[in-house]
Design a protein around this motif. Structure first.
Motif, PDB file in Angstrom:
ATOM      1  N   ARG A 229       9.538 -80.799 -50.973  1.00 36.32           N
ATOM      2  CA  ARG A 229       9.659 -81.705 -49.867  1.00 36.32           C
ATOM      3  C   ARG A 229       8.168 -81.988 -49.021  1.00 36.32           C
ATOM      4  N   SER A 274      14.591 -77.561 -48.019  1.00 37.29           N
ATOM      5  CA  SER A 274      14.824 -78.152 -46.813  1.00 37.29           C
ATOM      6  C   SER A 274      15.573 -79.364 -47.346  1.00 37.29           C
ATOM      7  N   ARG A 296      15.418 -87.233 -47.594  1.00 40.29           N
ATOM      8  CA  ARG A 296      15.552 -85.709 -47.675  1.00 40.29           C
ATOM      9  C   ARG A 296      16.590 -85.249 -48.708  1.00 40.29           C
TER      10      ARG A 296
END
Length: 536
Positions: A229, A274, A296
């Motif tokens: 990420r 994450s 995300r």
């Protein structure tokens, strides 16, 4: 440099200017792409090295050197059909119980009928595209070794370290394409950066040996890739873990030996990073999916930009071809539909109670003027339409409360989610149910229900292996997973019929050899080292 690119490689307009000359499809992996600037010049300059890396990513999205067409990378088929994602998506969807297309171009209908042969130009297109990409990656990797960099005066530790990072990304992209080759074609020609150039045609590697090569290669680059990420639309450790999870989950198909505990291990790494499920399913498939909470969840994506990434493949194809009939195309941010793609009833029926009696937000089917059943492959009104992707933003532009269109009415801004968290959650659950051990991210049931709750689906009281295939059908349809999933579950050749399968309107079993596509006849003629897959 910053590793967080927002639509980073969305600047795919660079691709036409990176110095790579147009090339016909290559039947041999030892061919080096031509450069208008000598490699000694290009690979002496860190800026041009970065641009060459951009071209490797761009090859997943564009079809040539002049968007949307005009200078194709490969020949033997119209440039619109030659784009990587378009053909990969088509092989996964049209050959399975998900998609069907109304067009009668060439031998395209044979994909929907599962009656293809070694002369099918669409199978040749994805094969040639895969090995074109591998050839580009091999050359980049060859030219960016430590010895090569030192010989060209790139000795600064920061610059050399950054280029090593680029090199690891190129190795990931090569591994991604070799995985596509492994999955679709089995025993394939093989060459890497150490292979001789201009010599004999490359040897054929066995499916099991290619599996081992990919396993070793992905583990080798994992420490060099940036953390999960931190690099949107670029290969990072999360992308590496997701690909390893897929490799291990399908290991029994590829090698005859299950590796489910290894699949659990690498899924655990993704689930411990994450990544977070997007709060709404729809956000994943909109024009601003790079800038909302959707980013995300996405682990690796192929970016598109309606103004800068102009192609008739990829997301423009998937969206436009899914629209037609009475669909108001303007509601989906485009100027018209191409009246091609519909979804087979097998997937619709996974949403019990549809239409009108389902709370599951994933049931994005358009029914007006369309029949659920399909008896005529070429009749666009037969089969519901998929409205999962929309070239509109999640909210309006500044100062506006309405949704805004992305990019352009012909070309779209939707980034294509190649790997995402929900997929990994379902792979984790499946690997546990298949006997994998070491799960630290909860039970299979917990992971499946997290995915279901996000879309308003009723949580399951218990989960069995067969439930995973159905859940993957609900969560991941129109995302190019289905053919591989059906083969892994033993539901591709037999025991699961769909319209037109085997060339019959109602569907019928097909021979087991069709779990692999044939090596194209053109490459068999060019490379005497190759043997055809059995049955063709």
């Amino acid at each position: 440099m910053s590793f967080i690119f927002r639509r980073p490689l969305r600047a795919f307009a660079l691709a036409a200017g990176l110095g790579l000359a147009s090339s016909a499809c290559t039947s041999q992996l030892d061919q080096v792409p031509s450069y208008t600037a000598n490699a000694e010049v290009v690979y002496r300059d860190p800026v041009q090295i970065q641009q060459s890396l951009v071209r490797l990513y761009a090859t997943l999205a564009v079809s040539g050197q002049s968007g949307p067409d005009g200078q194709p990378d490969i020949s033997g088929i119209g440039e619109d059909f030659s784009q990587y994602l378009r053909q990969y998506w088509s092989m996964q969807e049209l050959a399975s119980d998900e998609g069907i297309i109304a067009w009668n171009d060439g031998n395209l209908s044979d994909i929907s009928r599962n009656t293809w042969n070694a002369n099918n130009e669409f199978i040749r297109a994805i094969y040639d595209r895969i090995f074109y990409q591998i050839g580009l990656c091999n050359e980049f990797i060859r030219q960016t070794s430590d010895d090569k960099l030192a010989s060209r005066g790139i000795t600064d530790a920061n610059a050399a370290g950054t280029i090593r990072q680029y090199r690891a990304e190129a190795r990931f992209l090569r591994a991604l394409s070799y995985w596509h080759a492994l999955d679709m074609f089995g025993n394939v020609p093989f060459a890497d950066e150490s292979s001789s150039l201009g010599g004999t045609p490359p040897p054929q590697i066995t499916r099991a040996a290619l599996f081992t090569y990919l396993e070793d290669e992905l583990k080798a680059i994992e420490p060099t890739l940036v953390p999960a990420r931190t690099a949107y639309a670029r290969a990072d450790q999360g992308a590496c873990w997701a690909l390893l999870t897929k490799l291990y989950l399908n290991a029994e198909v590829y090698t005859g030996t299950a590796r489910n505990t290894d699949a659990v291990t690498y899924a655990n790494k993704v689930l411990g990073a994450s990544y977070v499920l997007a709060p709404e399913y729809r956000l994943l498939f909109l024009a601003d999916n790079d800038a909302t909470a959707a980013n995300r969840e996405v682990i690796f994506t192929v970016p598109f930009d309606g103004n800068r990434t102009r192609t008739f493949g990829g997301m423009p194809f998937i969206l436009h071809a899914s629209l037609g009939g009475s669909v108001p195309a303007a509601d989906y941010g485009v100027n018209g539909g191409w009246s091609g793609l519909r979804i087979k009833p097998n997937i619709v029926d996974l949403f019990q109670g549809f239409p009108g009696n389902t709370s599951d937000a994933r049931a994005t089917f358009y029914t007006t003027g369309q029949t659920r059943t399909i008896s005529d492959l070429f009749n666009f009104s037969q089969g519901y339409l998929v409205t999962k992707y929309k070239n509109v933003t999640s909210t309006g532009r500044p100062g506006s409360s309405a949704q805004a269109n992305g990019g352009d009415g012909n070309f779209v801004d939707i980034d294509y989610p190649l790997f995402r968290l929900a997929d990994v959650k379902l792979m984790y659950a499946e690997a546990l149910l298949r006997g994998g051990s070491g799960g630290t991210a909860g039970t299979a049931l917990e992971q499946v229900n997290e995915v279901r709750r996000r879309s308003g689906a009723t949580p399951l009281a218990g989960v069995q292996l067969s439930d995973i295939l159905d859940e993957r059908g609900r969560e991941l349809y129109w995302e190019a997973h289905r053919r591989t999933d059906l083969i892994r579950f033993g539901r591709f050749a037999t025991g699961n019929n769909w319209p037109q399968k085997g060339g019959l309107a109602t569907g019928r079993d097909i021979a087991a050899f069709r779990t692999l596509f044939p090596i194209p006849a053109t490459d068999l003629a060019a490379n005497p080292n190759l043997k055809q897959n059995p049955g063709y």
